[in-house]
Design a protein around this motif. Structure first.
Motif, PDB file in Angstrom:
ATOM      1  N   GLN A   9       0.903  -0.823   0.057  1.00 35.29           N
ATOM      2  CA  GLN A   9       0.047  -0.049  -0.019  1.00 35.29           C
ATOM      3  C   GLN A   9       0.273   0.921   0.381  1.00 35.29           C
ATOM      4  O   GLN A   9       0.447   2.109  -0.269  1.00 35.29           O
ATOM      5  CB  GLN A   9      -1.098   0.285   0.889  1.00 35.29           C
ATOM      6  N   PHE A  24     -13.225   2.409  -7.499  1.00 32.69           N
ATOM      7  CA  PHE A  24     -12.173   0.968  -6.655  1.00 32.69           C
ATOM      8  C   PHE A  24     -13.170   0.137  -6.418  1.00 32.69           C
ATOM      9  O   PHE A  24     -14.201   0.056  -5.904  1.00 32.69           O
ATOM     10  CB  PHE A  24     -12.541   1.994  -4.750  1.00 32.69           C
ATOM     11  N   THR A  26     -12.477  -4.665  -5.172  1.00 28.63           N
ATOM     12  CA  THR A  26     -12.009  -5.433  -4.787  1.00 28.63           C
ATOM     13  C   THR A  26     -12.137  -6.763  -5.513  1.00 28.63           C
ATOM     14  O   THR A  26     -13.022  -7.676  -5.653  1.00 28.63           O
ATOM     15  CB  THR A  26     -11.764  -6.065  -2.879  1.00 28.63           C
ATOM     16  N   LYS A  30      -8.118  -8.571  -4.224  1.00 30.25           N
ATOM     17  CA  LYS A  30      -6.547  -7.995  -4.812  1.00 30.25           C
ATOM     18  C   LYS A  30      -8.057  -6.690  -4.765  1.00 30.25           C
ATOM     19  O   LYS A  30      -8.722  -6.661  -5.329  1.00 30.25           O
ATOM     20  CB  LYS A  30      -6.076  -7.883  -5.605  1.00 30.25           C
ATOM     21  N   LYS A  31      -7.028  -5.696  -3.985  1.00 33.24           N
ATOM     22  CA  LYS A  31      -7.596  -3.940  -4.066  1.00 33.24           C
ATOM     23  C   LYS A  31      -7.319  -3.407  -5.376  1.00 33.24           C
ATOM     24  O   LYS A  31      -5.548  -3.793  -6.121  1.00 33.24           O
ATOM     25  CB  LYS A  31      -6.828  -3.209  -2.800  1.00 33.24           C
ATOM     26  N   HIS A  33      -7.957  -0.310  -7.882  1.00 32.85           N
ATOM     27  CA  HIS A  33      -7.912   1.718  -7.762  1.00 32.85           C
ATOM     28  C   HIS A  33      -8.542   1.399  -9.902  1.00 32.85           C
ATOM     29  O   HIS A  33      -7.036   1.560 -10.423  1.00 32.85           O
ATOM     30  CB  HIS A  33      -6.786   2.440  -7.579  1.00 32.85           C
ATOM     31  N   CYS A  45      -3.780  -2.262  -9.438  1.00 39.46           N
ATOM     32  CA  CYS A  45      -3.064  -3.712  -8.097  1.00 39.46           C
ATOM     33  C   CYS A  45      -2.159  -3.175  -7.175  1.00 39.46           C
ATOM     34  O   CYS A  45      -1.691  -2.899  -7.683  1.00 39.46           O
ATOM     35  CB  CYS A  45      -3.343  -4.817  -9.134  1.00 39.46           C
TER      36      CYS A  45
END
Length: 218
Positions: A9, A24, A26, A30-31, A33, A45
Motif C-alpha cells: 500500500q 475502486f 476488490t 486484490k484491491k 483502483h 492493483c
C-alpha cells in the motif's frame, strides 16, 4: 489502459496521491483502483508481497481490465556499488534466483523450464533512468549464500520479491513490461531490515518525483 502492479500500500500511495480514482473494487482479494494520472488511464492493483501475489495481480489486470502494458514500481534492495541508497533505477532484465532446475535440466540458476536463458528482458524507457539487473525471490534476508548467488553467479544489481514474476506473467500474455525501483537498503551495509525502515520513505519520495517521466513514455 496501463496496468500497474504494486506489492505494498505504501508504494501504491505515491501514485494514488496524484491519481484521480473513478472506481475502486476488490477482485480475488486484490484491491484495484481505476482512474487517471498524467493523462493516462490506469488500473492499479495492490497485489501483496511475493511472487505468487505478483503474478496473480498481473494476470488479474490482463484478464479483467484488458491493459496494454504492465508496470511495476517500488522499493528494492541494492547489491553493489552501482546502486545508491534512495536512487531510482529502471530494470533491464530480471531473474528468479530461487528457481532452480539446474540438476534436472543442466540450465543456469533461475532458468524457467519454458525458456533457455535465466534473465528475462524488459522494455526500457529512453534515457531517463540508469539500467540495472534484478533478482527476485520469496525471501527478505541477510543470507550470505543468497548474496553470493546474486552477485558472484547472477551478477544482479538489485533484488526484490515481485519483479521477475510480473515479467514472467507479461511474457505469457505477450505484453510490454516495465519496472522501476528505488533503493531502500544495500547489502553489506548492515541490517537490511533496519536500512529498509530508515530509508523507505525517502526512496518512495524519489520514486514519486520520477512518476511523471515514467508515465510520459508509456
Amino acid at each position: 489502459m496501463i496496468g500497474v502492479v504494486i506489492a505494498m500500500q505504501s508504494e501504491a500511495d505515491i501514485l494514488l496521491d496524484v491519481m484521480k480514482t473513478h472506481r475502486f473494487l476488490t477482485v480475488s482479494g486484490k484491491k484495484v483502483h481505476i482512474g487517471e494520472a498524467f493523462g493516462k488511464e490506469i488500473a492499479l492493483c495492490i497485489c501483496g508481497v511475493g511472487k505468487v501475489n505478483a503474478a496473480l495481480g498481473a494476470q488479474l489486470l490482463v484478464s479483467k481490465f484488458d491493459v496494454k502494458c504492465l508496470l511495476n514500481f517500488g522499493v528494492a534492495g541494492g547489491l553493489n556499488a552501482d546502486t545508491e541508497l534512495c536512487q531510482v533505477y529502471q530494470i533491464g532484465a530480471a531473474v528468479q534466483f530461487d528457481f532452480d532446475l539446474t540438476q534436472l535440466n543442466g540450465t543456469a540458476m533461475g532458468t524457467l523450464d519454458e525458456y533457455t536463458e535465466n534473465y528475462l528482458q524488459l522494455n526500457r524507457f529512453k534515457d531517463v533512468f540508469p539500467i540495472r539487473k534484478l533478482g527476485t525471490a520469496d525471501r527478505f534476508n541477510d543470507s550470505p549464500a543468497d548474496y553470493k548467488l546474486l552477485t558472484a553467479e547472477l551478477r544482479a544489481d538489485i533484488r526484490d520479491m515481485e519483479g521477475a514474476a510480473i515479467v514472467q506473467a507479461a511474457y505469457a500474455t505477450q505484453l510490454p513490461v516495465y519496472s522501476v525501483k528505488a533503493i531502500s537498503d544495500v547489502a553489506g551495509s548492515g541490517s537490511t531490515t533496519e536500512q529498509f525502515l530508515a530509508n523507505k520513505d525517502k526512496a518512495l519520495q524519489n520514486l514519486k518525483a520520477a512518476l511523471p517521466a515514467i508515465f510520459e513514455q508509456l
